[in-house]
Design an enzyme around this catalytic site. Sequence first.
Site, PDB file in Angstrom:
ATOM      1  N   HIS A 368       0.835  -1.204   0.000  1.00 51.14           N
ATOM      2  CA  HIS A 368       0.000   0.000   0.000  1.00 51.14           C
ATOM      3  C   HIS A 368       0.869   1.254   0.000  1.00 51.14           C
ATOM      4  CE1 HIS A 368      -4.045  -1.810   1.542  1.00 51.14           C
ATOM      5  NE2 HIS A 368      -3.923  -1.842   0.238  1.00 51.14           N
ATOM      6  N   GLU A 609       0.498 -14.624 -25.001  1.00 54.59           N
ATOM      7  CA  GLU A 609       1.363 -14.622 -23.825  1.00 54.59           C
ATOM      8  C   GLU A 609       2.182 -15.905 -23.688  1.00 54.59           C
ATOM      9  OE1 GLU A 609      -0.960 -12.716 -20.287  1.00 54.59           O
ATOM     10  OE2 GLU A 609      -2.437 -13.766 -21.526  1.00 54.59           O
ATOM     11  N   ASP A 633       4.429 -11.811 -19.543  1.00 54.50           N
ATOM     12  CA  ASP A 633       4.262 -13.261 -19.485  1.00 54.50           C
ATOM     13  C   ASP A 633       4.943 -13.953 -20.655  1.00 54.50           C
ATOM     14  OD1 ASP A 633       3.088 -13.885 -17.104  1.00 54.50           O
ATOM     15  OD2 ASP A 633       1.032 -13.667 -17.818  1.00 54.50           O
ATOM     16  N   CYS A 680       1.180  -4.792 -24.660  1.00 54.30           N
ATOM     17  CA  CYS A 680       1.122  -4.205 -23.324  1.00 54.30           C
ATOM     18  C   CYS A 680       2.149  -4.914 -22.449  1.00 54.30           C
ATOM     19  CB  CYS A 680      -0.276  -4.326 -22.723  1.00 54.30           C
ATOM     20  SG  CYS A 680      -0.918  -6.004 -22.637  1.00 54.30           S
TER      21      CYS A 680
END
Length: 768
Positions: A368, A609, A633, A680
């Site tokens: 976080h 991928e 990936d 991407c």
Amino acid sequence: MLKTLRGIVQEVNTAGDLKSALDIIVHRVREAMATQVCSVYLWEPESSQYVLMATEGLKQDAIGRVRMGSAQGLVGLVGVREEPINLDDAPEHSNYQYFPETGEEQFHSFLGVPIIHHRRVLGVLVVQQQDRRRFDEGEEAFLVTMSAQLAGVIIHAEATGKINELNKAEKGKPSKVKKDQQFKGSAGAPGIAIGQAVVMIRTADLDSVPSKTINDIDAEKRVFQQAVDAVRHDIRSAGEKLADQLRPEEQALFDVYLSMLDDEALGAEVNTLIDGGEWAQGALSKVIKQYEQHFSMMDDPYLRERVTDIRDMGIRLLERMQSVKIDPIEYPNDVILVGEEITPTMLAEVPKGKLQGIVSVEGSSNSHVAILARAMGIPTIMGVQGLPYAKLDGKKIIIDGYRGKVFTLFPDSLLTQYQSIVEEEKELVRELDTLKNLPCETKDHHRMKLWVNTGLMADVFRSLDRGAEGVGLYRTEVPFMIKDRFPTEKEQMHTYREQLKAFAPSPVTMRTLDIGGDKELSYFPIKEDNPFLGWRGIRITLDHPEIFLVQVRAMMKASEGLNNLRIMLPMISGTGEVEEAMRLIHRAFYEVCEEGFHVAMPEVGVMIEVPAAVYQTRELAQMVDFISVGSNDLTQYILAVDRNNARVADLYHSYHPAVLQALKKIAEDALMEDVSLSICGELAGDPIAAPILLAMGYEILSMNSASLPKVKYVVRNITYAWAQALLARVMISDSPEVIHSIIELALEEAGILSFIRPQTGIMSTKAN
């Protein structure tokens, strides 16, 4: 022998300091192996010497006095070769060096093994015996195992600063100051920061809370509730302090903290233990440990990182119950927060405008605090193992958030270089802001589209601010991961509608649920020996059409009146999966239309991928409207490397010739079928890679919003012909490092490199 080893490890783990741990090891190893001598020599970087730090069998006066250079003596030879050396008559070896102060002239047999952590030699563990004999394989294996355990002890001692104290105690004098010293972590948020370290040390210790039986249950419950109320107030206050620096979606991270205190969550479990007769502090400690154990076993890195949040919450509650008085911290104007675990509430305690950087020994980019740091634009480094953070308070340090490096000691020349980079980057930001509304096209007018990857609404606002033309990857698993059950069709529709509406009329590519591998839902656990080659992505949703259909219907309903939806199928490895998915998508479309929604059939595409899909690109292209390459990936599967595994992460390289050959083949096949092609992943957002992806034929690059301006700058300052010539040079190279260097050199000659990546001018120094 295994039982003996376990006993030694347990004893070492209870040692109060490094000296005690070393003394235990030399005593117990000597005893277990029935040898006359066991010694530990540690590498001292500032003097570039191995120093005798503990021994049983040699003269104790030699400790701290016996020193050897990096290749001196048999100990130095073990370090240089980084492998065991087993001799039946050590004095006869050419590297043997006699030290009179040790009294070792009577010992002939010698076995030395290196103590190594992440390719760094920390020292040498040695046993010796009078008899002339070679130690057998079992003895050698035992000592190697022992050295691996000792490596962890030494690394922990470095992190806490204990090893420096030991060095000084043994030498009896201060150590020399190094010219430079750096530590490696992972990039949590990009940027360079120079400032004064403020070390955050927690005052309460959950692990030291004893178990106690009480009679007054109501009194203990009041103690706990008062602590909860106080901490809840602190968290709300922290969120309010950061309100003007965060968007509502990022501020919602503080709600995660507050939800832990609810009566239905952590609070209920603590009260249950109190009802059973456990005092409040003991009940809290037990519950926190249970939560830690549960979350630390999760495969999903985001959920696993919640351990930090849980522990922070527990410590804050314990501090309140123990009424620990915390002295106020005097924050300088250039604060770099440093600690074992930096938490979101710690950020809020720093006065506005003073926080320059963050360094956390624990945690990752999923923490976080890393998420908030990226939102606030604060350079951050996570997971800096081995950092002696306890010794850094008040010292000036440099953090490089691009390369994940922390410099704790450095020459003036390095400081000057980084100060120049800070100024360059300020100028860079100003210059790149002017590109926001300009098209992404080359000097000879070859157009590229720059899209973004999103997951939270906060990503949307930043993306639009930076001139994004669409969404190439919307991670639909995010809404699934923040709930404790599958979201309903209506809940999903509302979430998707926000994304589609924010970008309309620009396209939004929504990837169907992609769980498995490194992403697990707490309410849908997947336990496999090899999750990356197992049940994940499209394989799961085709096996559960009820999940797939609900999600696709929600997407289509959300697109009503906007018609900017594109649906993308992840982890495709064959045409059969596409056929089955398309059947379900058409079924969902007709169902949505029958319900009265006026929607257009969205474009559907596949993600490439896995290597199998590379060789079926043409067949897949004939079945869909677009193809998108998931570079992360794909690289992982082609190279058989888990980039999150520190042991092999160095082998992960997006510029590997095999990866580039695959990307080129995909582009050629997609062009032959006249289908839209995008990419991407991290490679798409790397401005260094933009020219070769352009030349290969990729029409759309989808990336994190922070990368948009730099990629656009590169594209606008080259020609398509120049990029094609560069690609031709790159594709004949057989080394990823050489390929990367060729591209960087070409960009430097074109006057572009220093503008998009000024930090590459920093000279590399050996990591500690």
